[in-house]
Enzyme design. Sequence first.
Site, PDB file in Angstrom:
ATOM      1  N   CYS A 275       0.851  -1.194   0.000  1.00 57.15           N
ATOM      2  CA  CYS A 275       0.000   0.000   0.000  1.00 57.15           C
ATOM      3  C   CYS A 275       0.885   1.242   0.000  1.00 57.15           C
ATOM      4  O   CYS A 275       1.979   1.251   0.562  1.00 57.15           O
ATOM      5  CB  CYS A 275      -0.965  -0.005   1.182  1.00 57.15           C
ATOM      6  SG  CYS A 275      -0.205  -0.280   2.805  1.00 57.15           S
ATOM      7  N   SER A 307       3.266  -2.127   4.108  1.00 50.39           N
ATOM      8  CA  SER A 307       3.215  -0.689   3.842  1.00 50.39           C
ATOM      9  C   SER A 307       4.450  -0.300   3.056  1.00 50.39           C
ATOM     10  O   SER A 307       5.473  -0.985   3.099  1.00 50.39           O
ATOM     11  CB  SER A 307       3.201   0.086   5.163  1.00 50.39           C
ATOM     12  OG  SER A 307       4.503   0.104   5.740  1.00 50.39           O
ATOM     13  N   ASP A 308       4.355   0.793   2.315  1.00 48.72           N
ATOM     14  CA  ASP A 308       5.586   1.396   1.806  1.00 48.72           C
ATOM     15  C   ASP A 308       6.361   1.882   3.026  1.00 48.72           C
ATOM     16  O   ASP A 308       5.817   1.983   4.131  1.00 48.72           O
ATOM     17  CB  ASP A 308       5.267   2.536   0.844  1.00 48.72           C
ATOM     18  CG  ASP A 308       6.412   2.819  -0.117  1.00 48.72           C
ATOM     19  OD1 ASP A 308       7.558   2.452   0.191  1.00 48.72           O
ATOM     20  OD2 ASP A 308       6.168   3.419  -1.184  1.00 48.72           O
ATOM     21  N   CYS A 309       7.620   2.202   2.848  1.00 47.22           N
ATOM     22  CA  CYS A 309       8.472   2.447   4.012  1.00 47.22           C
ATOM     23  C   CYS A 309       8.078   3.737   4.744  1.00 47.22           C
ATOM     24  O   CYS A 309       8.121   4.828   4.168  1.00 47.22           O
ATOM     25  CB  CYS A 309       9.924   2.468   3.591  1.00 47.22           C
ATOM     26  SG  CYS A 309      10.423   0.830   3.020  1.00 47.22           S
ATOM     27  N   ALA A 311       5.056   4.337   5.633  1.00 46.78           N
ATOM     28  CA  ALA A 311       3.711   4.757   5.239  1.00 46.78           C
ATOM     29  C   ALA A 311       2.712   4.630   6.383  1.00 46.78           C
ATOM     30  O   ALA A 311       1.660   5.265   6.348  1.00 46.78           O
ATOM     31  CB  ALA A 311       3.229   3.951   4.035  1.00 46.78           C
TER      32      ALA A 311
END
Length: 790
Positions: A275, A307-309, A311
Amino acid sequence: MRSQRRFVFFVFLLFLQFCSSISTSNPHPEFPCKPHHHNSYPFCNTSLPITTRAQYLVSLLTLPEKIQQLTNNFTGIKRLGIPAYEWWSESLHGIATNGPGVSFSGTIPSATNFPQVLGTVASFNRSLWFSIGSAIAVEARAMYNVGQAGLTFWAPTINIFRDPRWGRGQETPGEDPMVASAYAVEFVRGFQGGKWKGRRRDGSGWKRVLKGDDGSERLMVSACCKHFNAYDLEKWHNFSRYSFNAVVSKQDLEDTYQPPFRSCIQQGKASCLMCSYNAINGVPACARGDLLQKARSEWDFNGYITSDCDAVATVFEYQNYTKTAEDAIADVLKAGTDINCGTYMLRNTKSAIEKGKVKETDIDRALLNLFLVQLRLGLFDGDPRKGKFGKLGPQDVCNSMHRTLALEAARQGIVLLKNDKKFLPLDKNVVNSIAVIGPMANNASLLGGGYTGIPCNPKSLSEGFQAYIKKTSYAKGCFNVSCDFDNGFDEAILTAKEADFVIIVAGLDLSQETEDHDRVSLLLPGKQKALVSSVAAASKKSVILVLTGGGPLDVSFAEEDPRIASILWIGYPGEAGGKALAEVIFGDYNPGGRLPMTWYPEAFTSIPMNDMNLRADPSRDYPGRTYRFYTGHRVYGFGQGLSYTNYTYKFLSAPNKISLSGSLKSDSSKNVLHEEGDELGFIHIDEVESCNSLRFSVQISVMNLGDMDGSHVVMLFSKVPKKFKGTPVKQLVGFNRVNTLSHGSTKTSILVDPCQHLSFANDHGKMILPLGKHKLMLGDLEHFISIETD
C-alpha cells in the site's frame, strides 16, 4: 629488530589467509528448524498443510514476540530457533542495492542489470518480460543461498504513468492499463516460479511448476505488486507523496488505476501487495480497508500486505488522519496491512493494545499472512541448500545466458522516432570516424536508472560505438546532465567538425527524475537543447540524436530540424545498452520498439500535476491524460516507433457480429440500459454470465515490405460505437511481437475478450459494454464488429 620483522611478516601472512578464506568461502543464510534442537516443532513438519504449520507458529509466540514480527527487519526468536529475517529486498530490473536485504559484499559482487522497466516494456514482448522475471529470480535465489539477499522482493512497480513529470514513471510499464496488467502478470509469474510454455489461444503461456504436496502454491521467490493505489506524485509545488490526497473518480479507479493490481493478483498470483503513501479520496492507502479487503475477497489475494516504508507513520504524522499514533496502528491493522516497512508498528503497537485500540487477534491475522508466505518459500523446511533451489550459487549470477537476455531486452526496447531519408542504419564499412557528444555518452553508471544494483560488466554508449569504429572521439559538451553552463560547447563543436558522423546523446538521468523528485519541465535540461542545435549546425552531415531517460521530452525542435536526421529513445537500457545501441545504429539489429507512453508538449506543464482525472473536460480546458483520453497536441504518440523496413497488415479473419443472447444472467431486454440520447444502449459487464464464451480471435497477416528482417510489434486498438460519457478516444485490445523475414508475410492472432477489451467504466465505476458497431483498428485498417443482444 629481525624477530620483530618476522612477527610482522607472520601477522601479515595470517591476514592474507584470513582475507583469502573470506573471499573463497561460501556462506549461507541462517534458517529455522535446524536439527536437532529446533526441528521438532509442528511448524517444521513438512507433512502438515502450510496453513496448519502457520497457525501452530502463531500459537507459540508471546505478545512481545508477535509485535517483533510487524517490522521489515525482524530480529529473530532465539528460543524457537528462528533467526533474523529482512523482508525488504529489491529487484525491479535486476537485484538492486536499495533494500537492506541485499548485499553485494560477498562471493557475489554483482548481478545482471536489465533495462529499466519502461524500456523493457517498449519491447511489447510478453515472453521477454517473463524471461527477465525468471532470470532475476534465479539470481535472487543464488544470492539468498550465499547469505546476500532475502526471498521477499518488493517488485514490480505497476502504477500507471499518468503524468509525464513523474520521477518514477521510468519504473512503470507505462500509461496503458492493459499493457501494465500484462507486464505485471508475466513478470510475477516468471519471478515466482512459473514455466513459459508459449502463447495459447486462451491467452496463457505458462504453467505453475511449484506445487506443494498439500496443494499450496510454492514460491521460488516472492513478488510484490506496488504501490496500491493511485500513486504517481513525488514532490510537485507544495504537494508531497507523504501527505498527498489523490482525488480519484470511481470511473478512473475502475478502468485505469486498478486493473494492473487486479491482474497482478488474479492472474499473476503475486504473494505481496504494497500500500502506498498517499491517501485516496481522503483515506490513507494503508488504511483503505475497502480496497485492501477487495483484493482478498474479490481478487483471491493469497499473500501479505506491506506498507511502503514509513507509510504507517505518515497516516498520523504527515496526513493527520488520526489523532494518535495508536489510532494509526489500529486503522492500518484493521484495514488489512500486515507488516510495516519501518519501526512505527514496532514502537507503538504495545501501547495501542494497552489502550484497547488493537486486539491480539488483529496481530494474529497479520502474522498468519506473513508466515504463510514464508512457508510457501520453504523458509521453515530446513537447510535451504538441500531444497529445490539449493544448488544455485555464484555461477548462476551474471552468467552468459542472463547477460545475453539483458542485451536482447535492450535491443528490443530501443525506439526509432525519426529517420529522414533512411539516414540510418550507418554502413560501418564506409564510416571512418564518429564523434559522440553528451555528458551521458561516456558514463555507464547513468544507464541503469532507479533501483539498480551493481552490474556485471557495464559498457558506456561510447564504448559500444568503439567496437564498430576505432576512430571514435568523445566530448561532454556539458559538465553534467543538468547542463547549466556552455563552457564545454566549443570542444564539442570542434570534435563534431572533425568526424564523419556525429551522435549526440541528450536527455535525462537520475539527477532529473527519480524517487522523491518530479520534473517541472518537459524540455531538455538546462542548455542541452542549445548543445544539440550547435553541434548539429557544425557537423558535416546530419546528426543522430539519442535520448535517454524515462520521462517524455518535448523535442519538437529536433523533430522539425532537418539537420537532425534520426532520433532514437533508449530509456535506461541497462548494462548492455551501449552494445545494443551500436547494433541498431550500424544495422546489425532492426529496431522495433514502441513508446509505452505519450510524449506531451511543454505546454502540458500548465496542467496541475495533482489533478488525477484522466478524462478530458472541455468546460475547464482540461485535455485529459494518456492516449486513451488526451485530446491535445502530441510530440510523439503512445505506440509510436519506426523500423528500417515497412510493414502492411491484413485482417485474415474476425467476426462481424457478436450476440450476447444466451450469455446474460437474465432476460436480455431487461439488462439493456440507456444514457440520455443513446438508442442502442449498453450492458453492465457483471450481468454477463460467461465472458469466456464471447471471446474471439482476430487473425492477422503482417507483410514485411523491406530488405531487412525485423521484429515487429502488432497493436490492435478498439473504439466504441458512439460517444458515451467518458468513453476512451481509443484503447489497446492486444499486441504481439512477431519476427518477420524480408519480403515475407507472417501470421499472428490476438485474442479479444469483449468484456475486458471493448468495455469501459461509467460514472459509477461499473464496467459497461456498449451495444452497436465497435471499430477494430490495425494501423490504417478498420474492421467493424456489431455487439447485439439477439
